[in-house]
Design an enzyme around this catalytic site. Structure first.
Site, PDB file in Angstrom:
ATOM      1  CG  ASP A  93      -0.137  -0.294   2.510  1.00  0.00           C
ATOM      2  OD1 ASP A  93       1.065  -0.004   2.549  1.00  0.00           O
ATOM      3  OD2 ASP A  93      -0.743  -0.804   3.470  1.00  0.00           O
ATOM      4  CD  GLU A 115       0.832  -6.526   3.249  1.00  0.00           C
ATOM      5  OE1 GLU A 115       0.776  -5.303   3.141  1.00  0.00           O
ATOM      6  OE2 GLU A 115       1.658  -7.092   3.977  1.00  0.00           O
ATOM      7  CD  GLU A 129       0.671   4.410   4.529  1.00  0.00           C
ATOM      8  OE1 GLU A 129      -0.227   5.135   5.009  1.00  0.00           O
ATOM      9  OE2 GLU A 129       1.877   4.598   4.767  1.00  0.00           O
ATOM     10  CG  HIS A 215       6.961   4.479   9.997  1.00  0.00           C
ATOM     11  ND1 HIS A 215       6.686   3.295  10.618  1.00  0.00           N
ATOM     12  CD2 HIS A 215       6.495   4.350   8.735  1.00  0.00           C
ATOM     13  CE1 HIS A 215       6.098   2.474   9.765  1.00  0.00           C
ATOM     14  NE2 HIS A 215       5.966   3.094   8.618  1.00  0.00           N
ATOM     15  NE  ARG A 217       2.525  10.599   4.588  1.00  0.00           N
ATOM     16  CZ  ARG A 217       3.320  11.368   3.843  1.00  0.00           C
ATOM     17  NH1 ARG A 217       3.130  12.656   3.797  1.00  0.00           N
ATOM     18  NH2 ARG A 217       4.306  10.844   3.150  1.00  0.00           N
ATOM     19  CG  HIS A 248      10.972   6.028   9.959  1.00  0.00           C
ATOM     20  ND1 HIS A 248      10.931   7.013   9.017  1.00  0.00           N
ATOM     21  CD2 HIS A 248      10.617   4.885   9.324  1.00  0.00           C
ATOM     22  CE1 HIS A 248      10.557   6.495   7.851  1.00  0.00           C
ATOM     23  NE2 HIS A 248      10.354   5.202   8.021  1.00  0.00           N
TER      24      HIS A 248
HETATM   25  C1  LIG Z   1       0.164   0.431   8.357  1.00  0.00           C
HETATM   26  C2  LIG Z   1       0.558   0.311   6.939  1.00  0.00           C
HETATM   27  O1  LIG Z   1      -0.134   0.748   6.064  1.00  0.00           O
HETATM   28  N1  LIG Z   1       1.741  -0.252   6.707  1.00  0.00           N
HETATM   29  C3  LIG Z   1       2.228  -0.567   5.371  1.00  0.00           C
HETATM   30  C4  LIG Z   1       3.681  -0.228   5.175  1.00  0.00           C
HETATM   31  O2  LIG Z   1       4.543  -0.901   6.055  1.00  0.00           O
HETATM   32  P1  LIG Z   1       5.019  -0.942   7.586  1.00  0.00           P
HETATM   33  O3  LIG Z   1       4.158  -0.102   8.457  1.00  0.00           O
HETATM   34  O4  LIG Z   1       5.114  -2.385   7.931  1.00  0.00           O
HETATM   35  O5  LIG Z   1       6.484  -0.320   7.475  1.00  0.00           O
HETATM   36  P2  LIG Z   1       7.735  -0.295   8.437  1.00  0.00           P
HETATM   37  O6  LIG Z   1       8.604   0.795   7.921  1.00  0.00           O
HETATM   38  O7  LIG Z   1       7.302  -0.322   9.858  1.00  0.00           O
HETATM   39  O8  LIG Z   1       8.505  -1.633   8.090  1.00  0.00           O
HETATM   40  C5  LIG Z   1       8.280  -2.794   8.777  1.00  0.00           C
HETATM   41  C6  LIG Z   1       9.361  -3.788   8.434  1.00  0.00           C
HETATM   42  O9  LIG Z   1      10.651  -3.229   8.695  1.00  0.00           O
HETATM   43  C7  LIG Z   1      11.374  -4.024   9.616  1.00  0.00           C
HETATM   44  N2  LIG Z   1      12.206  -3.089  10.410  1.00  0.00           N
HETATM   45  C8  LIG Z   1      11.652  -2.219  11.301  1.00  0.00           C
HETATM   46  C9  LIG Z   1      12.448  -1.344  12.034  1.00  0.00           C
HETATM   47  C10 LIG Z   1      13.857  -1.359  11.819  1.00  0.00           C
HETATM   48  O10 LIG Z   1      14.628  -0.608  12.428  1.00  0.00           O
HETATM   49  N3  LIG Z   1      14.372  -2.238  10.908  1.00  0.00           N
HETATM   50  C11 LIG Z   1      13.586  -3.095  10.180  1.00  0.00           C
HETATM   51  O11 LIG Z   1      14.083  -3.866   9.363  1.00  0.00           O
HETATM   52  C12 LIG Z   1      10.331  -4.808  10.370  1.00  0.00           C
HETATM   53  O12 LIG Z   1      10.821  -6.040  10.815  1.00  0.00           O
HETATM   54  C13 LIG Z   1       9.214  -4.992   9.346  1.00  0.00           C
HETATM   55  O13 LIG Z   1       9.400  -6.145   8.533  1.00  0.00           O
HETATM   56  O14 LIG Z   1       4.054  -0.657   3.847  1.00  0.00           O
HETATM   57  C14 LIG Z   1       3.996  -2.054   3.662  1.00  0.00           C
HETATM   58  C15 LIG Z   1       4.500  -2.411   2.281  1.00  0.00           C
HETATM   59  O15 LIG Z   1       3.616  -2.077   1.283  1.00  0.00           O
HETATM   60  C16 LIG Z   1       2.594  -2.575   3.899  1.00  0.00           C
HETATM   61  O16 LIG Z   1       2.707  -3.973   3.980  1.00  0.00           O
HETATM   62  C17 LIG Z   1       2.039  -2.068   5.212  1.00  0.00           C
HETATM   63  O17 LIG Z   1       0.631  -2.346   5.258  1.00  0.00           O
END
Ligand SMILES: CC(=O)N[C@H]1[C@@H](OP(=O)(O)OP(=O)(O)OC[C@H]2O[C@@H](n3ccc(=O)[nH]c3=O)[C@H](O)[C@@H]2O)O[C@H](CO)[C@@H](O)[C@@H]1O
Length: 374
Positions: A93, A115, A129, A215, A217, A248
């Site tokens: 998304d 997804e 998203e 992180h 928005r 972030h």
């Molecule tokens: C709420 C929402 O809409 N979230 C969307 C957003 O991701 P989402 O909210 O998951 O994005 P994040 O930036 O939190 O990334 C999460 C991923 O990063 C990893 N991580 C986290 C912190 C860190 O320091 N290092 C690291 O590697 C985590 O293990 C996880 O796998 O985009 C994704 C990709 O299209 C979608 O699947 C999600 O639905």
């Protein structure tokens, strides 16, 4: 052709890339990155050893959603014209997802959406998203829904059932792959332990700590102030507990977090971690506090209680199972929910159950089976 641009998309597309690459007689696989988030994307590409075939490299300082959408759309127009893929696979998304799916639609290239079907039904949460995934669904030919619940969302929007496959989430494929690589390679484990040890000034392998990420928005501004105030209160109230926060890179996050939390002895602010050390840390965490989507999927597999700093989630499966709880970006609710888990062992136990509502690690296999038959 797979296209992605951010850290979470790359994590979730990496196992699919390898699964397709492992079938060279059946598929020619190309990766296009938009580099919507350059640095955090590159971290993941490196961890998984992926070299993109095409790199739009479109991240610019100060760009907004209009800029990103427009440059992905026109960038992908040219890529599709040049490479003429038989199918374009997008993920989730992000703005890259939305604009690439539109480019596929305009260019007559069928789109597979990995997804698919996650919904809050509120276009402002998460913003943007929810809009991105809803629009992507409109132009998608193959909907790879992670759960029966996400399939039902698509059916409710009149997507033909024959166009939907329940696959599980590829994030579980990625998580299991990375954990297995750490577990079976002592040298790698030692290097990770040393890497984290250099950043965390406490015995993180034996002491309890809370892992925090944020992180979204919609939490910028007041939400992050509330989150930081809540963490500060908890850090004072529980001086023996450690709080590890990979912050972030977005300036809207960096500013309040550094201003309000830097210098507290038991709050450890570190740079965003590569996926491998992050997963290793997650495995050792006592509680997870997050507004992330992916972590809501990963943590239940590892039996970690998750408190989600949002009011709604598109991932209700673990909330229904009782291992994820929504606490909002609300100072008092964050404090009271963490306190309950720390003070009440029964509450903790009831949330700390390992289960896998988001997949069994075989999502890529199921996606490929569909693609094989096109
Ligand atoms: C709420 C929402 O809409 N979230 C969307 C957003 O991701 P989402 O909210 O998951 O994005 P994040 O930036 O939190 O990334 C999460 C991923 O990063 C990893 N991580 C986290 C912190 C860190 O320091 N290092 C690291 O590697 C985590 O293990 C996880 O796998 O985009 C994704 C990709 O299209 C979608 O699947 C999600 O639905």
């Amino acid at each position: 052709m797979l296209v992605f641009g951010t850290r979470p998309e790359a994590i979730k597309m990496a196992p699919l890339y390898y699964a397709l690459k492992n079938c060279p007689d059946e598929f020619e696989t190309l990766v296009c990155v938009t580099a919507q988030h350059r640095q955090m994307l590159d971290q993941v590409l490196q961890v998984f050893g992926i070299t993109p075939d095409i790199d739009l490299n479109l991240m610019k300082a100060g760009q907004d959603l209009f800029d990103v959408t427009a440059s992905v759309l026109t960038g992908m127009r040219d890529v599709l014209k040049e490479y003429k893929p038989a199918a374009l696979l997008v993920h989730g998304d992000t703005t890259t997802t939305l604009a690439s799916a539109m480019a596929g639609f305009y260019g007559g290239v069928p789109v597979g959406h990995v997804e698919a079907g996650l919904r809050t039904h509120d276009l402002h949460a998460p913003f943007p998203e929810e809009l991105n995934r809803q629009v992507a669904s409109k132009v998608t030919r193959w909907h790879f829904a992670p759960t029966a619940f996400s399939k039902q969302n698509l059916l409710n929007e009149r997507v033909p059932e024959a166009h939907i496959e329940v696959t599980g989430n590829t994030v579980i494929d990625a998580l299991l792959w990375v954990l297995d690589r750490i577990d079976t390679d002592e040298e790698r484990k030692a290097a990770l332990t040393q890497f984290l040890g250099a950043r965390l000034p406490f015995d993180w392998q034996n002491r309890r700590f809370i892992l925090i990420t944020g992180h979204r928005r919609e939490n910028f501004g007041n939400g992050f102030l509330q989150i930081c105030e809540g963490l500060k209160e908890l850090a004072y109230r529980y001086p023996a507990m450690h709080f590890v926060y990979p912050v972030h890179l977005n300036p809207n996050v960096q500013e309040p977090v550094n201003r309000l939390l830097a210098g507290l002895p038991n709050i450890h602010l570190v740079e965003p971690l590569d996926y491998e050390p992050f997963v290793f840390l997650l495995k050792h965490a006592h509680i997870v506090l997050t507004d992330s989507g992916g972590i809501q999927e990963e943590a239940p597999s590892l039996g970690k209680p998750v408190l989600v700093m949002r009011d709604v989630t598109e991932r209700p499966e673990a909330v229904q199972a009782g291992t994820v709880r929504l606490v909002g970006a609300d100072r008092d609710r964050i404090v009271s929910n963490v306190a309950e888990l720390l003070d009440n062992p029964d509450s903790y136990k009831s949330m700390a159950r390992a289960h896998n509502p988001y997949g069994d690690g075989k999502a890529c296999e199921r996606i490929i089976n569909v693609l094989r038959n096109i």
